[in-house]
Scaffold this motif. Structure first.
Motif, PDB file in Angstrom:
ATOM      1  N   PRO A 173     -11.219 -25.857 -30.413  1.00 66.01           N
ATOM      2  CA  PRO A 173     -12.230 -26.633 -31.152  1.00 66.01           C
ATOM      3  C   PRO A 173     -12.127 -28.129 -30.889  1.00 66.01           C
ATOM      4  CG  PRO A 173     -10.836 -25.349 -32.653  1.00 66.01           C
ATOM      5  CD  PRO A 173     -10.383 -25.017 -31.279  1.00 66.01           C
ATOM      6  N   GLY A 174     -10.921 -28.590 -30.495  1.00 62.92           N
ATOM      7  CA  GLY A 174     -10.757 -30.014 -30.228  1.00 62.92           C
ATOM      8  C   GLY A 174     -11.657 -30.491 -29.107  1.00 62.92           C
ATOM      9  N   LEU A 175     -12.012 -29.578 -28.197  1.00 62.58           N
ATOM     10  CA  LEU A 175     -12.861 -29.954 -27.063  1.00 62.58           C
ATOM     11  C   LEU A 175     -14.224 -30.456 -27.546  1.00 62.58           C
ATOM     12  CD1 LEU A 175     -12.847 -29.813 -23.894  1.00 62.58           C
ATOM     13  CD2 LEU A 175     -14.153 -27.724 -24.148  1.00 62.58           C
ATOM     14  N   LEU A 176     -14.678 -29.890 -28.664  1.00 66.44           N
ATOM     15  CA  LEU A 176     -16.006 -30.244 -29.161  1.00 66.44           C
ATOM     16  C   LEU A 176     -16.088 -31.716 -29.551  1.00 66.44           C
ATOM     17  CD1 LEU A 176     -16.833 -27.104 -31.304  1.00 66.44           C
ATOM     18  CD2 LEU A 176     -17.591 -27.675 -29.015  1.00 66.44           C
ATOM     19  N   ARG A 177     -14.937 -32.322 -29.834  1.00 61.38           N
ATOM     20  CA  ARG A 177     -14.929 -33.752 -30.173  1.00 61.38           C
ATOM     21  C   ARG A 177     -15.444 -34.590 -29.010  1.00 61.38           C
ATOM     22  NH1 ARG A 177     -14.408 -33.423 -35.349  1.00 61.38           N
ATOM     23  NH2 ARG A 177     -12.391 -32.831 -36.198  1.00 61.38           N
ATOM     24  N   LEU A 178     -15.316 -34.049 -27.812  1.00 62.20           N
ATOM     25  CA  LEU A 178     -15.727 -34.803 -26.629  1.00 62.20           C
ATOM     26  C   LEU A 178     -17.224 -34.696 -26.384  1.00 62.20           C
ATOM     27  CD1 LEU A 178     -12.858 -33.793 -24.177  1.00 62.20           C
ATOM     28  CD2 LEU A 178     -13.240 -36.044 -25.161  1.00 62.20           C
ATOM     29  N   LEU A 179     -17.861 -33.710 -27.029  1.00 64.09           N
ATOM     30  CA  LEU A 179     -19.270 -33.456 -26.717  1.00 64.09           C
ATOM     31  C   LEU A 179     -20.178 -34.652 -27.019  1.00 64.09           C
ATOM     32  CD1 LEU A 179     -21.324 -31.499 -25.622  1.00 64.09           C
ATOM     33  CD2 LEU A 179     -21.538 -30.488 -27.873  1.00 64.09           C
ATOM     34  N   PRO A 180     -20.074 -35.279 -28.204  1.00 63.62           N
ATOM     35  CA  PRO A 180     -20.999 -36.396 -28.488  1.00 63.62           C
ATOM     36  C   PRO A 180     -20.948 -37.524 -27.458  1.00 63.62           C
ATOM     37  CG  PRO A 180     -19.897 -35.713 -30.493  1.00 63.62           C
ATOM     38  CD  PRO A 180     -19.236 -34.969 -29.380  1.00 63.62           C
ATOM     39  N   PRO A 181     -19.749 -38.079 -27.134  1.00 67.80           N
ATOM     40  CA  PRO A 181     -19.761 -39.146 -26.125  1.00 67.80           C
ATOM     41  C   PRO A 181     -20.219 -38.662 -24.753  1.00 67.80           C
ATOM     42  CG  PRO A 181     -17.511 -38.585 -26.748  1.00 67.80           C
ATOM     43  CD  PRO A 181     -18.409 -37.893 -27.708  1.00 67.80           C
TER      44      PRO A 181
END
Lengths: 123, 177
Positions: free
Chosen positions: B136-144
């Motif tokens: 799930p931590g990967l999703l943090r990268l989605l917005p930028p």
């Protein structure tokens, strides 16, 4: 240079902008305010303390007493009987997942929130 | 004479466009990116221009050939990078295929490029999440990453527009259309 826009160009652009804004709102920056702090020493684990109640604690570690301050939703080492004082220089910890420790004195504090945050992601 | 059929004019066109896209792809791969996962994706400019000049089928050929030939030249064929690249190109082509179904003059290079960039990032992210880092931590990268895709999509659209304007004046393109 003149850039003529076709009828669907602007809607597509706005849709893309909307997608980006939604992604930022839903997935966030990853920094959530912490709700409580868990303090540990080599021997024991203290009861979690809420961050919204200001107080100053004195925690006994291997070397002596570490002083920990909770103030306005944040927590920090105020004093510790170590050499480096890295724990004190770590400053205020306020986000879920933030962590500070006085290793010589074996005292650490970890800020926790409603949802857990990862301290690092590697790929 | 039987055997291999001779390449048609359309085949040659696809080969030329794909070669151009591969060249840009290789050049871009040589530049280090300040952020892993983010790069301008200028090779997509060629795909967008192909789509507007010759239609979605040509663009699909150009996009997929670019991934295949690019990976062979970079030595990443069948590696995780290859599948991310392939997924990105596929997502980009699918996203650009939607307005391509509508009348031709409704969408311009800017619209196609932005859709392509977002489709590319979306598909690539989905593949990275499903196959390589189901965390799930990967999703943090989605917005930028999405924001970067939007920005570079815009940039690519502007470049594609300039390229099309330049090409419009040449006999070769006029004859091909």
């Amino acid at each position: 240079m003149k850039m003529p826009l076709r009828p669907l160009d602007l809607p597509i652009l706005l849709l893309g902008l909307l997608a980006v804004v939604t992604a930022f709102q839903r997935l966030g920056s990853g920094h959530r305010a912490g709700a409580w702090v868990e303090i540990r020493t080599a021997e024991r684990r203290l009861q979690p303390l809420p961050l919204d109640q200001d107080r100053v604690l004195h925690v006994r570690g291997r070397l002596g007493v570490s002083t920990i301050e909770i103030h306005q939703g944040a927590v920090r080492f105020l004093d510790s009987p170590c050499h480096g004082k890295l724990c004190i220089r770590s400053g205020w910890q306020r986000h879920a997942g933030d962590f500070a420790a006085c290793l010589p004195n074996r005292v650490s504090l970890l800020v926790r929130g409603p949802d857990r945050r990862f301290d690092s992601i590697n790929f | 004479m039987t055997g291999v059929p001779l390449p048609t004019a359309a085949d040659r066109r696809i080969a030329w466009l794909a070669a151009l896209a591969v060249a840009i792809h290789l050049l871009e791969a040589g530049f280090p990116s300040p952020l892993p996962g983010i790069k301008p994706g200028l090779a997509n400019v060629v795909t967008v221009a192909s789509l507007l000049l010759f239609g979605w089928r040509t663009a699909a050929w150009v996009g997929l050939l670019r991934v295949l030939a690019g990976s062979l030249l970079l030595g990443t064929f069948l590696s995780p990078t290859f599948f991310l690249s392939l997924g990105g190109a596929g997502g980009s082509l699918l996203a650009m295929g939607l307005p391509a179904l509508l009348p031709r003059h409704w969408t311009g290079p800017l619209g196609y490029s932005v859709l392509g960039a977002l489709g590319h990032m979306g598909a690539q992210f989905g593949i990275a999440y499903a196959l390589f880092i189901p965390h799930p931590g990967l999703l943090r990268l989605l917005p930028p990453f999405l924001a970067a895709a939007l920005l570079f999509g815009l940039l690519g659209g502007i470049i594609a527009h300039a390229m099309l304007q330049f090409l419009d004046g040449t006999d070769h393109v006029r004859a091909a259309r």
